[in-house]
Scaffold this active site. Structure first.
Site, mmCIF file in Angstrom:
data_model
loop_
_atom_site.group_PDB
_atom_site.id
_atom_site.type_symbol
_atom_site.label_atom_id
_atom_site.label_comp_id
_atom_site.label_asym_id
_atom_site.label_seq_id
_atom_site.Cartn_x
_atom_site.Cartn_y
_atom_site.Cartn_z
ATOM 1 N N LYS A 90 25.972 67.573 -17.799
ATOM 2 C CA LYS A 90 25.402 66.251 -18.101
ATOM 3 C C LYS A 90 25.291 65.389 -16.850
ATOM 4 C CE LYS A 90 26.158 65.446 -23.004
ATOM 5 N NZ LYS A 90 26.605 64.455 -23.994
ATOM 6 N N ARG A 132 25.521 53.393 -34.333
ATOM 7 C CA ARG A 132 25.038 52.045 -34.024
ATOM 8 C C ARG A 132 23.825 51.713 -34.885
ATOM 9 N NH1 ARG A 132 24.900 53.697 -27.838
ATOM 10 N NH2 ARG A 132 24.059 55.446 -29.008
HETATM 11 O O1 PNS Z 1 29.290 60.743 -26.116
HETATM 12 P P1 PNS Z 1 28.428 61.921 -26.492
HETATM 13 O O2 PNS Z 1 27.828 62.518 -25.246
HETATM 14 O O3 PNS Z 1 27.393 61.577 -27.523
HETATM 15 O O4 PNS Z 1 29.416 63.020 -27.127
HETATM 16 C C1 PNS Z 1 28.941 64.276 -27.548
HETATM 17 C C2 PNS Z 1 30.109 65.226 -27.957
HETATM 18 C C3 PNS Z 1 31.149 65.309 -26.871
HETATM 19 C C4 PNS Z 1 30.758 64.686 -29.229
HETATM 20 C C5 PNS Z 1 29.480 66.623 -28.271
HETATM 21 O O5 PNS Z 1 28.640 66.978 -27.211
HETATM 22 C C6 PNS Z 1 30.519 67.731 -28.487
HETATM 23 O O6 PNS Z 1 31.301 67.676 -29.409
HETATM 24 N N1 PNS Z 1 30.521 68.726 -27.591
HETATM 25 C C7 PNS Z 1 31.437 69.843 -27.639
HETATM 26 C C8 PNS Z 1 30.727 71.162 -27.882
HETATM 27 C C9 PNS Z 1 30.670 71.543 -29.338
HETATM 28 O O7 PNS Z 1 31.662 71.556 -30.032
HETATM 29 N N2 PNS Z 1 29.440 71.869 -29.844
HETATM 30 C C10 PNS Z 1 29.183 72.362 -31.167
HETATM 31 C C11 PNS Z 1 29.185 71.323 -32.258
HETATM 32 S S1 PNS Z 1 27.964 70.059 -32.143
#
Ligand code: PNS
Length: 168
Positions: A47, A96
C-alpha cells in the site's frame, strides 16, 4: 442454549496511515462495548504507506493512552487468523457513508466465510467525522492545508514534518 459471550474481545483492524480523529471516535465507542479492544495495524508494504508500521503504532499508542482496555498491535496474513490467535470474537469496522458499505460488506462476508464464528460489527462514526479519511488528511497537509481538529495534535505535527519543504 448458551448465552452471549460475556467477555467480548474485539479487533479493530486498519491501515491507520495515520490515525485520524474519526478512528479515535470509533475506538472510544468500541472500548465502551467490549472488555478488550485490539487496534491492529496491517503490515502491508504494497500500500506504500507514508508512515512505517512502527511509526503508526507509536502514534496510535500515544492517542489511545487514556483507554485502559485498548491495546495496539500489528498483523500480516489473514485478519481472521490474527483474530483467532488473539482469542477475539469480534471485528469492529467503521462506516462513514454508504460509499464505504459495499467494500466493507465484501470483506465482512469473506471473513465470515473464512471463520464463521467471528462476527463483524459496524459502528457509525460521529457525523463530525464522516468526511475524514487518512488519504484526504495526507493530501491536505501535502498541499499546505490545515488539519487541526481532524487528527490528534501529535499526528498533525508528524504530518507537517513529513511534508516540510527542506530549506537551505
Ligand atoms: O484501513 P483499511 O486499509 O481500510 O483496512 C483494511 C484491512 C486491514 C481491514 C483489510 O485490508 C484486511 O483485513 N486485510 C488483511 C488481509 C485479509 O484478511 N484479507 C481477506 C479478507 S478481506
Amino acid at each position: 442454549m448458551a448465552g452471549p459471550p460475556l467477555n467480548l474481545v474485539a479487533i479493530y483492524p486498519g491501515s491507520f496511515d495515520p490515525i485520524t480523529n474519526g478512528h479515535l471516535d470509533l475506538i472510544s465507542r468500541g472500548s465502551r462495548l467490549v472488555s478488550r479492544l485490539i487496534v491492529a495495524v496491517l503490515r502491508n508494504e504494497d500500500k506504500r504507506p507514508l508512515f512505517s508500521v512502527e511509526e503508526r503504532m507509536e502514534m496510535l499508542r500515544e492517542a489511545v493512552g487514556d483507554y485502559a482496555n485498548v491495546e495496539v498491535s500489528s498483523f500480516d496474513g489473514l485478519l481472521v487468523d490474527f483474530a483467532a490467535a488473539q482469542g477475539a470474537n469480534l471485528i469492529i469496522r467503521g462506516i462513514r457513508a454508504i460509499s464505504d458499505y459495499e467494500h466493507e460488506l465484501q470483506m465482512a462476508l469473506m471473513n465470515r466465510r473464512l471463520r464463521p464464528e467471528l462476527e463483524t460489527a459496524f459502528l457509525m462514526a460521529g457525523e463530525a467525522y464522516s468526511f475524514i479519511s487518512s488519504r484526504l488528511v495526507k493530501q491536505v497537509v501535502a498541499l499546505g492545508g490545515d488539519v487541526t481538529g481532524l487528527v490528534p495534535p501529535l499526528v498533525a505535527a508528524r504530518l507537517k514534518g513529513r511534508y516540510a519543504v527542506p530549506t537551505a
